[in-house]
Design a protein around this motif. Structure first.
Motif, PDB file in Angstrom:
ATOM      1  N   LEU A 163     106.956 -39.355 115.909  1.00 38.18           N
ATOM      2  CA  LEU A 163     108.191 -39.773 116.564  1.00 38.18           C
ATOM      3  C   LEU A 163     109.296 -38.752 116.349  1.00 38.18           C
ATOM      4  O   LEU A 163     109.975 -38.346 117.295  1.00 38.18           O
ATOM      5  N   LEU A 164     109.467 -38.309 115.124  1.00 41.10           N
ATOM      6  CA  LEU A 164     110.516 -37.343 114.818  1.00 41.10           C
ATOM      7  C   LEU A 164     110.264 -35.989 115.481  1.00 41.10           C
ATOM      8  O   LEU A 164     111.199 -35.300 115.860  1.00 41.10           O
ATOM      9  N   ALA A 165     109.000 -35.615 115.624  1.00 40.26           N
ATOM     10  CA  ALA A 165     108.672 -34.340 116.260  1.00 40.26           C
ATOM     11  C   ALA A 165     109.140 -34.306 117.707  1.00 40.26           C
ATOM     12  O   ALA A 165     109.428 -33.244 118.249  1.00 40.26           O
ATOM     13  N   GLY A 166     109.249 -35.442 118.334  1.00 36.98           N
ATOM     14  CA  GLY A 166     109.711 -35.506 119.714  1.00 36.98           C
ATOM     15  C   GLY A 166     111.163 -35.115 119.881  1.00 36.98           C
ATOM     16  O   GLY A 166     111.612 -34.786 120.972  1.00 36.98           O
ATOM     17  N   PHE A 167     111.919 -35.119 118.784  1.00 36.81           N
ATOM     18  CA  PHE A 167     113.332 -34.783 118.850  1.00 36.81           C
ATOM     19  C   PHE A 167     113.630 -33.328 118.475  1.00 36.81           C
ATOM     20  O   PHE A 167     114.773 -32.897 118.505  1.00 36.81           O
ATOM     21  N   VAL A 168     112.600 -32.572 118.122  1.00 36.12           N
ATOM     22  CA  VAL A 168     112.785 -31.174 117.736  1.00 36.12           C
ATOM     23  C   VAL A 168     112.912 -30.321 118.994  1.00 36.12           C
ATOM     24  O   VAL A 168     112.022 -30.333 119.843  1.00 36.12           O
ATOM     25  N   PRO A 169     114.009 -29.581 119.137  1.00 39.68           N
ATOM     26  CA  PRO A 169     114.154 -28.735 120.329  1.00 39.68           C
ATOM     27  C   PRO A 169     113.227 -27.521 120.255  1.00 39.68           C
ATOM     28  O   PRO A 169     112.870 -27.052 119.173  1.00 39.68           O
ATOM     29  N   LEU A 170     112.843 -27.045 121.417  1.00 38.69           N
ATOM     30  CA  LEU A 170     111.999 -25.855 121.481  1.00 38.69           C
ATOM     31  C   LEU A 170     112.794 -24.620 121.089  1.00 38.69           C
ATOM     32  O   LEU A 170     113.967 -24.495 121.413  1.00 38.69           O
ATOM     33  N   GLY A 171     112.122 -23.703 120.428  1.00 40.65           N
ATOM     34  CA  GLY A 171     112.729 -22.426 120.103  1.00 40.65           C
ATOM     35  C   GLY A 171     112.527 -21.451 121.241  1.00 40.65           C
ATOM     36  O   GLY A 171     111.870 -21.747 122.237  1.00 40.65           O
ATOM     37  N   ARG A 172     113.072 -20.272 121.103  1.00 40.99           N
ATOM     38  CA  ARG A 172     112.905 -19.260 122.149  1.00 40.99           C
ATOM     39  C   ARG A 172     111.446 -18.845 122.276  1.00 40.99           C
ATOM     40  O   ARG A 172     110.781 -18.611 121.295  1.00 40.99           O
ATOM     41  N   GLY A 173     110.971 -18.764 123.507  1.00 43.11           N
ATOM     42  CA  GLY A 173     109.606 -18.320 123.768  1.00 43.11           C
ATOM     43  C   GLY A 173     108.560 -19.417 123.687  1.00 43.11           C
ATOM     44  O   GLY A 173     107.402 -19.177 123.960  1.00 43.11           O
ATOM     45  N   GLN A 174     108.933 -20.626 123.307  1.00 48.05           N
ATOM     46  CA  GLN A 174     107.957 -21.698 123.191  1.00 48.05           C
ATOM     47  C   GLN A 174     107.807 -22.506 124.472  1.00 48.05           C
ATOM     48  O   GLN A 174     106.916 -23.327 124.578  1.00 48.05           O
ATOM     49  N   GLU A 175     108.661 -22.286 125.417  1.00 45.58           N
ATOM     50  CA  GLU A 175     108.656 -23.117 126.616  1.00 45.58           C
ATOM     51  C   GLU A 175     107.346 -23.051 127.371  1.00 45.58           C
ATOM     52  O   GLU A 175     106.882 -24.027 127.906  1.00 45.58           O
ATOM     53  N   LYS A 176     106.729 -21.887 127.436  1.00 46.95           N
ATOM     54  CA  LYS A 176     105.520 -21.732 128.232  1.00 46.95           C
ATOM     55  C   LYS A 176     104.436 -21.011 127.446  1.00 46.95           C
ATOM     56  O   LYS A 176     103.796 -20.108 127.946  1.00 46.95           O
ATOM     57  N   SER A 177     104.249 -21.382 126.202  1.00 43.57           N
ATOM     58  CA  SER A 177     103.212 -20.737 125.409  1.00 43.57           C
ATOM     59  C   SER A 177     101.849 -21.340 125.761  1.00 43.57           C
ATOM     60  O   SER A 177     101.744 -22.501 126.130  1.00 43.57           O
ATOM     61  N   LYS A 178     100.807 -20.527 125.669  1.00 40.70           N
ATOM     62  CA  LYS A 178      99.463 -20.962 126.006  1.00 40.70           C
ATOM     63  C   LYS A 178      98.489 -20.297 125.047  1.00 40.70           C
ATOM     64  O   LYS A 178      98.612 -19.119 124.751  1.00 40.70           O
ATOM     65  N   THR A 179      97.536 -21.061 124.556  1.00 39.64           N
ATOM     66  CA  THR A 179      96.521 -20.536 123.662  1.00 39.64           C
ATOM     67  C   THR A 179      95.155 -20.928 124.196  1.00 39.64           C
ATOM     68  O   THR A 179      94.910 -22.103 124.483  1.00 39.64           O
ATOM     69  N   ASP A 180      94.278 -19.949 124.340  1.00 39.12           N
ATOM     70  CA  ASP A 180      92.913 -20.220 124.762  1.00 39.12           C
ATOM     71  C   ASP A 180      92.054 -20.380 123.511  1.00 39.12           C
ATOM     72  O   ASP A 180      91.817 -19.424 122.784  1.00 39.12           O
ATOM     73  N   CYS A 181      91.604 -21.589 123.252  1.00 39.82           N
ATOM     74  CA  CYS A 181      90.810 -21.854 122.053  1.00 39.82           C
ATOM     75  C   CYS A 181      89.317 -21.700 122.309  1.00 39.82           C
ATOM     76  O   CYS A 181      88.607 -21.132 121.511  1.00 39.82           O
ATOM     77  N   HIS A 182      88.864 -22.228 123.426  1.00 44.90           N
ATOM     78  CA  HIS A 182      87.439 -22.176 123.759  1.00 44.90           C
ATOM     79  C   HIS A 182      87.302 -21.696 125.197  1.00 44.90           C
ATOM     80  O   HIS A 182      87.821 -22.315 126.110  1.00 44.90           O
ATOM     81  N   ARG A 183      86.576 -20.627 125.378  1.00 43.09           N
ATOM     82  CA  ARG A 183      86.447 -20.034 126.715  1.00 43.09           C
ATOM     83  C   ARG A 183      85.748 -20.964 127.698  1.00 43.09           C
ATOM     84  O   ARG A 183      86.007 -20.935 128.878  1.00 43.09           O
ATOM     85  N   GLY A 184      84.863 -21.827 127.233  1.00 43.48           N
ATOM     86  CA  GLY A 184      84.114 -22.706 128.126  1.00 43.48           C
ATOM     87  C   GLY A 184      84.894 -23.923 128.594  1.00 43.48           C
ATOM     88  O   GLY A 184      84.442 -24.651 129.461  1.00 43.48           O
TER      89      GLY A 184
END
Length: 72
Positions: free
Chosen positions: A14-35
């Protein structure tokens, strides 16, 4: 004790929902599994008690924190 642990996890989420995004986090993407293709909104998870399936698409447009609480 387990109830207290669950309550603290839910409070953290619940509290994490109130944390504002920092710079550069708006559109971050991580590929964990290629499949694996698509977005997180095409998946879901069972609740801790296994009684209900929660589709992640209901959280589209919201901030979500995933916490791995798996036990070994």
């Amino acid at each position: 004790m387990a109830l207290l642990l669950r309550a603290s996890c839910l409070l953290s989420l619940l509290l994490a929902g109130f944390v504002p995004l920092g710079r550069g986090q708006e559109k971050s993407k991580t590929d964990c599994h290629r499949g694996v293709s698509g977005t997180i909104y095409e998946y879901g998870a069972l609740t801790i008690d296994g009684q209900e399936y929660i589709p992640f698409k209901q959280y589209a447009g919201k901030y979500v924190l995933f916490v791995n609480v798996a036990s070994y």
